[in-house]
Every structure is written in C-alpha cells, then in structure tokens.
Design a protein around this motif. Structure first.
Motif, PDB file in Angstrom:
ATOM      1  N   TYR A  90       0.829  -1.211   0.000  1.00  0.00           N
ATOM      2  CA  TYR A  90       0.000   0.000   0.000  1.00  0.00           C
ATOM      3  C   TYR A  90       0.863   1.261   0.000  1.00  0.00           C
ATOM      4  O   TYR A  90       0.576   2.228  -0.713  1.00  0.00           O
ATOM      5  N   MET A 125       2.512   1.748  -3.525  1.00  0.00           N
ATOM      6  CA  MET A 125       1.488   2.115  -4.515  1.00  0.00           C
ATOM      7  C   MET A 125       0.973   3.533  -4.244  1.00  0.00           C
ATOM      8  O   MET A 125       0.731   4.307  -5.167  1.00  0.00           O
ATOM      9  N   ASN A 126       0.817   3.860  -2.975  1.00  0.00           N
ATOM     10  CA  ASN A 126       0.346   5.194  -2.613  1.00  0.00           C
ATOM     11  C   ASN A 126       1.373   6.261  -2.981  1.00  0.00           C
ATOM     12  O   ASN A 126       1.023   7.349  -3.433  1.00  0.00           O
ATOM     13  N   PHE A 172       1.177   6.724  -6.615  1.00  0.00           N
ATOM     14  CA  PHE A 172      -0.071   7.460  -6.895  1.00  0.00           C
ATOM     15  C   PHE A 172       0.116   8.959  -6.649  1.00  0.00           C
ATOM     16  O   PHE A 172      -0.260   9.798  -7.475  1.00  0.00           O
ATOM     17  N   ARG A 173       0.715   9.283  -5.522  1.00  0.00           N
ATOM     18  CA  ARG A 173       0.897  10.716  -5.193  1.00  0.00           C
ATOM     19  C   ARG A 173       1.858  11.388  -6.178  1.00  0.00           C
ATOM     20  O   ARG A 173       1.653  12.540  -6.562  1.00  0.00           O
ATOM     21  N   MET A 180      -0.202  12.088  -9.210  1.00  0.00           N
ATOM     22  CA  MET A 180      -1.165  13.166  -8.996  1.00  0.00           C
ATOM     23  C   MET A 180      -0.471  14.530  -8.961  1.00  0.00           C
ATOM     24  O   MET A 180      -1.089  15.557  -9.226  1.00  0.00           O
ATOM     25  N   ALA A 193      -6.641   4.971 -10.924  1.00  0.00           N
ATOM     26  CA  ALA A 193      -6.662   5.947  -9.836  1.00  0.00           C
ATOM     27  C   ALA A 193      -6.442   7.364 -10.337  1.00  0.00           C
ATOM     28  O   ALA A 193      -6.975   8.321  -9.772  1.00  0.00           O
ATOM     29  N   TYR A 210      -9.897   7.336  -4.639  1.00  0.00           N
ATOM     30  CA  TYR A 210      -9.009   7.779  -3.565  1.00  0.00           C
ATOM     31  C   TYR A 210      -9.782   8.664  -2.594  1.00  0.00           C
ATOM     32  O   TYR A 210     -10.912   9.074  -2.862  1.00  0.00           O
ATOM     33  N   TRP A 211      -9.161   8.936  -1.466  1.00  0.00           N
ATOM     34  CA  TRP A 211      -9.778   9.796  -0.462  1.00  0.00           C
ATOM     35  C   TRP A 211      -8.675  10.643   0.182  1.00  0.00           C
ATOM     36  O   TRP A 211      -7.488  10.361   0.028  1.00  0.00           O
ATOM     37  N   LEU A 265      -3.547  12.543  -0.083  1.00  0.00           N
ATOM     38  CA  LEU A 265      -4.386  11.724  -0.953  1.00  0.00           C
ATOM     39  C   LEU A 265      -3.970  10.267  -0.848  1.00  0.00           C
ATOM     40  O   LEU A 265      -2.779   9.950  -0.919  1.00  0.00           O
ATOM     41  N   SER A 266      -4.956   9.378  -0.678  1.00  0.00           N
ATOM     42  CA  SER A 266      -4.630   7.969  -0.481  1.00  0.00           C
ATOM     43  C   SER A 266      -5.560   7.085  -1.298  1.00  0.00           C
ATOM     44  O   SER A 266      -6.759   7.361  -1.422  1.00  0.00           O
ATOM     45  N   LEU A 267      -4.992   6.015  -1.839  1.00  0.00           N
ATOM     46  CA  LEU A 267      -5.751   5.089  -2.670  1.00  0.00           C
ATOM     47  C   LEU A 267      -6.872   4.434  -1.880  1.00  0.00           C
ATOM     48  O   LEU A 267      -6.672   4.003  -0.741  1.00  0.00           O
TER      49      LEU A 267
END
Lengths: 258, 258
Positions: free
Chosen positions: A128, A131-132, A135-136, A139, A173, B152-153, B159-161
C-alpha cells in the motif's frame, strides 16, 4: 519464408532458449550456429526483475555464449526514453537488481516531485505504501512508464501477478495512461533494431508469445516466427488473428527458416 | 421540492454530519429534528474500514444519537448478497474491524477454494501476497465483490488510494467484473429503503458527492439533495449532468426542503 533475405534476428529468452533453469533442446546449438554463420542478433526479453548483467551471467551458466550488449530489456528502453526526454527524476517501483540498469540515469530524493513513476514486475515491493507513493507522484504531475504490462506469469509457486494489474490500478486511480516501453511496444523493438543497424524487414523475431512477440514484431515491420516451446498453446495460435510467418518446433529448427 | 411528500431520509455520514472528528454546524440539531418530527432515516456510508458498531460508537462520541440499526454500510450489503446466493466461503481483503460485520456470514479456511473475494478499502493489508491470493481465488472460480470502488480519499497524511484501483487491478488480471455492493449501487440503496419499508419516491437522499450520492439515489428512484459541505465543489456540480432536486448549505437546512 519469402520476401527479403533475412540478415538478423531478435530472440526471446524465456520459453525460447530455456524454461526455468533448463536450456531447451537445440537452443545452445542454434545460438552457436548464428555466431558461426555471422548473423547479428539481439535477445529481447520482458524480464524486469534482473539487470542486464545478471541476465548475461545466468545465460552463461546455462551454457549460452551471449554477450551482455546483445541483451535488451525494458529498463534499457526506459533509460533511453528518459534520455530522449531529458528528464531524470524517477520513482522506481521494481524488485531484484534491475535498478542497476538505471544507475546514473535517474535520481530519486524520496519526494513525490519526480518526472516519472517507473513500474515493473515488482513482486513483494508492491504494497500500500509503495502504490500510494507512486499514486501521489502521478497526482503531482509525474508520467507513468510501464516496463511491461503482462497480466500474470507462472511462478514456481503458482500463477502470480505481473506488472500489468498494478499499472491498471495506477491508471484507474489517476486517469493517466502508461507509456509501455517493453514488448510489444514498437519503441522497444526499434531500439534493438537500431542497435544492430538493420532495417525491420530484414529481421526475424523468434518468440513463444503470439501477441507480445509475433504481433509486436509484425507491428514493428518485422517477420515473426513462433516456436512450439515455452508458453506456446495451439489454441492460442488457432484463435488468434495474428499469423506468424512460420511456426517451428523449437529454435533448434532455426536453419529451416533461412 | 415538488412531487410526492417526503416521508423518510437516507443520509451520508462523512461530509454531511461531520468532517474528520468535528460535527458540522447544525448537524446534531438536524438529527434531533428528524427524531422529534418522527421521520424515519438511515445513515448510508461507504465506509469500509469500520464495523457498524464502531461507527455507531463514534457517532455517539461526536454527540449524535443514532442507533446502530440505522447505519448501513457496504459490508451489510455484501452479507445480504451472500445470504441471497447461499454461498459463504469468502476471502476478505479488508482492514480495521470491518470483518466483525461478516462474523457468522462467511468462512475462510485459508485456501483459494472460495466463492467470493470481497475487497474494501484495505489500506496496509494490500500487498503482493494478499493481492496474489485474491487473484488466485478468482482464477480458481471465485467471484469478485467490491465493497466500494472509489478511486481515492483525502487521508490526514494526503491523498490515499481507496479500494477502486485495487479492484481495477484484479479485474484487469482476471477479466472478471466486480459486483459493487456499496454506493452508488442500486442494491445498496434498495437495502436501506427496504429496511425502512418506504418506497423510493417518498425518500430523499442527502449527500455531498454529486455522483455517488445524488446520481446513485436518483438511479434508485429517490430524490437527491446535495449539501455544500464535505467534498462539495461548485465546479463538480456545474460540470455534472446530474441535477440534484435541491442544493442546501448544510444538513442544518434540512427543514427548508420539507
């Protein structure tokens, strides 16, 4: 095999030269044949868990005399891609020693301010937190590079997820689309062709995957020859719209296509 | 608000009654108003990290007098779904104490021979081993149930998946399509409506998400009222094709829609 005379080869590794830790029958002889006849070749593999040097060492151990510079993997294509764009900050989501192929080509200060997220088959590095972080980075503006986008592979302990599903997760995502730099991307094949200095129409790609190897090679202008070893399945060939230039029992029959 | 008289409410939690650990102004009074006026309501939340009892306890701590049986979350919908299909073997990929909502409803012997893979916002429980186990269950015949499919939230640390990208990963790997049991799935809203014994056209859904809350409620036959709290963004409203029955500053204005 009609059309222009063949003057060089691209050769897949896993399933063509060996499976697991066992060389396929006739494979070593085929590579000796190419060397003796003076045919240039490059080995093109979607392996993203080992660096080029480790792959070369492994091939030597299996009895193949293949120089490191003849091996092309997605990390090399990614490095080339980064050099062309002039951007070098990257978050690498990979496992094994594949990061050695990126040494000197990319920097990572641990922040999310990077140019690229580069993801391969990362095995246990996928969690997690990683992957997070990826993701960030995305973004905040990074682009996504996928070393490969395979769905899964047969590991010794059973079917196992490859990079593709985690690439799909990050695409889902963020709404971004990954640039795939491994097979079947044309840029990947072009890189190996350019390294040999040969035109696509003079080169034959030999592989065991009807889509990635044969379809990819044809899209890059080459001929594709399918082997009945490795992941070859007759129904995959019969139901595919992709028609190989030839189908041979194994790379040991390479002489029959010349 | 025209059409039929309103006789009940569905109310989102996060962003409508509170944000973070703070009740929104007028929210407690609104819930007291509903109780005193005798309006039935159910709280519908896509929360998949806490069980129903923990959510109820948290609401009490924030000063809300909301009984546990008035809280509806995706795990309850998943349990209902499993009861309807008569299958109960499931691999749960969730975090927190949400597994308590599944107690007695599903069994897991640790093997890949299960009927369902049930995935929620699993946070740190997401890793290569858990994703691979889920993948193998699915490849051996299990169906995929997604407690929610949000992308995400906004967590306190950034920001998190959420569950959505990992659902997408498993869908991409297996070619299967997840059954989503949380908002905006009609089955989820139907469950809460059925529990109140009210027809959809007599019920108003109040939420802060134009798509999940308002669009989902409308698709289930209800009216949707958007609040300008929580994740509300004016441009999301203006660019959406979804038209709420009303937009109110906060749930404190609930009296104005009656």
């Amino acid at each position: 095999m009609d059309r222009q005379e063949i003057t060089g080869f691209l050769i897949d590794l896993d399933g063509v030269l060996y499976t697991g830790d066992t060389p396929l029958p006739g494979a070593r002889e085929a590579m000796v044949f190419l060397k003796e006849q003076g045919y240039p070749y490059r080995c093109v593999s979607n392996s993203t868990r080992k660096c080029r040097a480790t792959i070369a060492a492994r091939l030597r151990k299996l009895g193949f005399d293949i120089p490191e510079r003849a091996i092309f993997t997605p990390p090399l294509a990614a490095v080339r891609y980064m050099q062309e764009t002039g951007k070098h900050r990257a978050y690498l989501l990979t496992i094994g020693d594949v990061d050695r192929d990126f040494a000197g080509a990319c920097t990572d200060d641990g922040s999310t301010a990077v140019d690229y997220v580069i993801i391969g088959d990362a095995g246990d590095k996928v969690n997690y937190a990683s992957m997070n972080h990826a993701f960030r980075c995305l973004m905040e503006g990074a682009d996504l590079i996928a070393l490969e986008k395979d769905r899964y592979w047969m590991a010794p302990e059973g079917l196992s997820l490859s990079a593709g599903p985690f690439v799909a997760a990050l695409e889902s995502a963020t709404g971004k689309t990954a640039t795939v730099v491994g097979k079947p991307a044309k840029a990947f094949f072009d890189l190996a062709l350019h390294d040999m200095g040969l035109a696509a129409e003079r080169v034959v790609m030999i592989g065991d995957d009807i889509i990635t190897d044969i379809g990819g090679a044809q899209a890059a202008g080459m001929r594709g020859v399918l082997v009945r070893t490795g992941k070859f399945r007759r129904d995959a060939l019969e139901t595919s719209e992709i028609r190989p230039a030839a189908v041979i029992n194994s790379i040991g029959d390479i002489g029959t296509i010349l």
